[in-house]
Design an enzyme around this catalytic site. Structure first.
Site, short mmCIF file in Angstrom:
data_model
loop_
_atom_site.label_atom_id
_atom_site.label_comp_id
_atom_site.label_asym_id
_atom_site.label_seq_id
_atom_site.Cartn_x
_atom_site.Cartn_y
_atom_site.Cartn_z
N THR A 30 33.85 58.98 50.43
CA THR A 30 33.26 59.69 49.51
C THR A 30 32.76 58.89 48.31
O THR A 30 31.92 59.24 47.41
CB THR A 30 34.10 61.06 48.86
OG1 THR A 30 35.28 60.48 48.43
CG2 THR A 30 34.41 61.94 49.99
N CYS A 38 45.32 65.64 43.16
CA CYS A 38 43.87 66.32 43.15
C CYS A 38 43.76 67.28 44.27
O CYS A 38 44.12 67.02 45.41
CB CYS A 38 42.75 65.17 43.31
SG CYS A 38 41.03 65.89 43.33
N ARG A 63 33.72 55.85 41.81
CA ARG A 63 33.27 56.84 40.63
C ARG A 63 34.41 57.76 40.32
O ARG A 63 35.08 58.16 41.40
CB ARG A 63 32.09 57.46 40.76
CG ARG A 63 31.96 58.42 41.96
CD ARG A 63 30.50 59.14 42.07
NE ARG A 63 30.34 59.88 43.34
CZ ARG A 63 30.90 61.07 43.26
NH1 ARG A 63 31.39 61.73 42.44
NH2 ARG A 63 30.62 61.79 44.46
N CYS A 68 39.19 66.68 39.10
CA CYS A 68 40.57 66.37 38.99
C CYS A 68 40.82 65.47 37.45
O CYS A 68 41.60 65.48 36.94
CB CYS A 68 41.43 65.64 39.99
SG CYS A 68 41.11 63.80 40.15
N TRP A 401 71.93 48.63 12.74
CA TRP A 401 71.29 50.08 12.89
C TRP A 401 69.84 50.32 12.69
O TRP A 401 69.30 50.75 13.37
CB TRP A 401 72.16 51.20 11.97
CG TRP A 401 71.83 52.70 12.16
CD1 TRP A 401 72.42 53.41 13.04
CD2 TRP A 401 70.80 53.17 11.54
NE1 TRP A 401 71.56 54.41 13.03
CE2 TRP A 401 70.70 54.65 12.20
CE3 TRP A 401 69.93 52.88 10.42
CZ2 TRP A 401 69.72 55.39 11.62
CZ3 TRP A 401 68.81 53.76 10.10
CH2 TRP A 401 68.81 54.96 10.48
N TYR A 405 66.91 51.27 15.32
CA TYR A 405 66.18 52.56 14.95
C TYR A 405 64.64 52.39 15.01
O TYR A 405 63.94 52.96 15.47
CB TYR A 405 66.68 53.15 13.75
CG TYR A 405 65.77 54.64 13.46
CD1 TYR A 405 66.64 55.60 13.91
CD2 TYR A 405 64.97 54.81 12.36
CE1 TYR A 405 66.03 56.91 13.60
CE2 TYR A 405 64.40 55.86 12.27
CZ TYR A 405 65.05 56.82 12.87
OH TYR A 405 64.44 58.21 12.23
N ASP A 421 75.79 54.06 14.81
CA ASP A 421 75.39 55.41 14.04
C ASP A 421 76.56 56.13 13.96
O ASP A 421 77.32 56.59 14.83
CB ASP A 421 74.19 56.08 14.76
CG ASP A 421 73.78 57.12 14.09
OD1 ASP A 421 72.67 57.13 13.71
OD2 ASP A 421 74.53 58.45 14.29
#
Length: 462
Positions: A30, A38, A63, A68, A401, A405, A421
């Site tokens: 295709t 899909c 292409r 989908c 820390w 973070y 922590d």
């Protein structure tokens, strides 16, 4: 990047949506490429090829499927978490660096030659930086065509194309139709801005994510009236986004001063909400530990609240040292100017009275801003995470820390252990964990997500 044919084929046979964005299915008979889930394709083995990216499929002459919409699937979780050169390059391409600065600019940002970068990306993704940026421009153009009333010429340049001819040729190659054909559906934009759907992989702990954002909102930058919204500082101007969770996606309403900022704005919103994560992989590892199994069961698909701006997160982390979240948000709000959180140059220009905090903390913020301006600290999407942490730790007033973070939220590091922590340590102790660093080894490579579970559990184990 090698894709295992049998594993990929089994995935498309079951149409498993968890793998959408992880690889691309192309059907030779295709000439189209699809996402793995899909519903329109039932290809025979001999007619199938698999590609690591949409850009690689386009390069192979395929292409995009109009049903989908493989270009609208979540991003690859592998590249989202990887801290290597390819992962960093993809995050910068997603942020529009190639469109703004070309491949030479991308290579300079990463500290490698164009040749080496092109070779590595082609090996891993089947396409070089130009092809990857071209695929992104096609996605951006399609979004603008389908969701705005802008003229096609305006859309071409807003999406990053250098000419109308290049725009027309690319849309025809990628979608096999003229740009005007994509406008057959009604537009979804209106007075509230450009409305887009940001897909994610199930499950998604939307409540936990938005509760965190609302609880940490800074007045003047973020608003929590009705929906969560915030201002954005973007490459070509400013913007604002409203984010609202929906079924299978997050609805984003964007208002942009310059439409060329659409792609980086979308990339930053996806990054903020950690939408490209692989929750099944994370939850499988963490649920294997009896200590976290209950939390994973009760909070499936927990995500890391990341950032739209790394410098902003770093500043807010420093501001929040040794004070409550509410107090930190109040202090941070005093830094806001004209609805925007200050960038590094703007913060350096603020007077002393704008910093409602101890002098040493104010000087730490200024040292951070100066390091960012000088290029000694990189907190952008393509930053080297280890180098950024080392650079942060070299600034007086920033300890492990804070650096951890920032790595967790600003840089998206998936495997950060915040073992200093106080809340996490106390929660771990209540759960019977006596040696957190040793116990946390079983959570690799998702210790950052384990930190979110421990923070969540802190409210239920007291």
């Amino acid at each position: 990047m090698d894709l295992d044919f049998e594993q990929c084929y089994r995935t498309i046979e079951t149409r498993d949506a968890r793998f959408d964005g992880c690889f691309i299915l192309a059907v030779r008979t295709t000439g189209i490429y699809c996402r793995p889930s899909c519903p329109a394709v039932k290809p025979k083995r001999q007619n199938v090829s698999f590609y690591p990216s949409a850009a690689a499929a386009q390069r192979g002459g395929y292409r995009a499927c109009m049903r989908c919409r493989p270009d609208a699937s979540p991003g690859s979780p592998d590249w989202d978490v990887r801290a290597d050169l390819v992962g960093r390059a993809l995050r910068l391409i997603g942020d529009g660096v190639v469109d703004r600065d070309g491949v030479p600019g991308l290579a300079r940002r990463l500290g490698y030659t164009e040749r080496h970068l092109n070779r590595l990306l082609t090996t891993e993704l089947g396409a070089g930086p130009l092809a990857l940026a071209r695929a992104q421009r096609a996605r951006t153009a399609r979004t603008l065509i389908e969701n705005t009333d802008l003229g096609l010429g305006e859309i071409a340049f807003a999406a990053g194309f250098g000419s109308i001819r290049q725009f027309n040729d690319t849309i025809r190659e990628v979608y096999a139709v003229a740009p005007s054909h994509l406008r057959r559906d009604q537009r979804a934009s209106g007075p509230g801005g450009l409305r887009l759907k940001l897909p994610y992989r199930e499950p998604f702990d939307a409540k936990g994510m938005f509760d965190f954002l609302v609880g940490h909102a800074v007045a003047g930058v973020e608003s929590t009236e009705g929906t969560y919204s915030r201002s954005l500082r973007l490459p070509h101007g400013t913007g604002r986004v409203e984010l609202e969770p929906a079924d299978g996606h997050v609805l984003a309403t964007l208002t942009l001063a310059d439409l060329r900022d659409l792609a980086p704005a979308v990339a930053r919103c996806r990054r903020l909400l950690d939408l490209d994560a692989d929750p099944a992989a994370v939850d499988a590892v963490l649920a294997a530990d009896p200590v976290l199994a209950g939390s994973v069961r009760d909070n499936p698909g927990i995500r890391i609240p990341r950032a739209v701006d790394g410098f902003e997160v770093a500043v807010r982390a420093i501001v929040g040292q040794q004070i409550s979240v509410a107090a930190a948000c109040g202090v941070a709000a005093k830094l806001v100017r004209d609805g925007l959180f200050p960038d590094a140059p703007a913060l350096l220009e603020l007077p002393d009275e704008a910093f409602s905090m101890p002098v040493k903390r104010r000087e730490t913020l200024r040292a951070l801003a100066q390091a960012v301006v000088d290029g000694d600290v990189d907190l952008e999407p393509g930053a080297d995470r280890d180098a950024a942490e080392r650079a942060l730790l070299a600034i007086p007033g920033i300890g492990p820390w804070t650096a951890g973070y920032v790595a967790l939220r600003a840089l998206g590091a998936p495997d950060v252990l915040l073992d200093t922590d106080l809340v996490i340590r106390r929660t771990a102790e209540r759960l019977g964990i006596t040696d957190l660093p040793t116990h946390a080894e079983r959570w690799r490579p998702w210790r950052s997500y384990a930190m979110l579970h421990l923070w969540r559990l802190s409210w239920t184990t007291q």
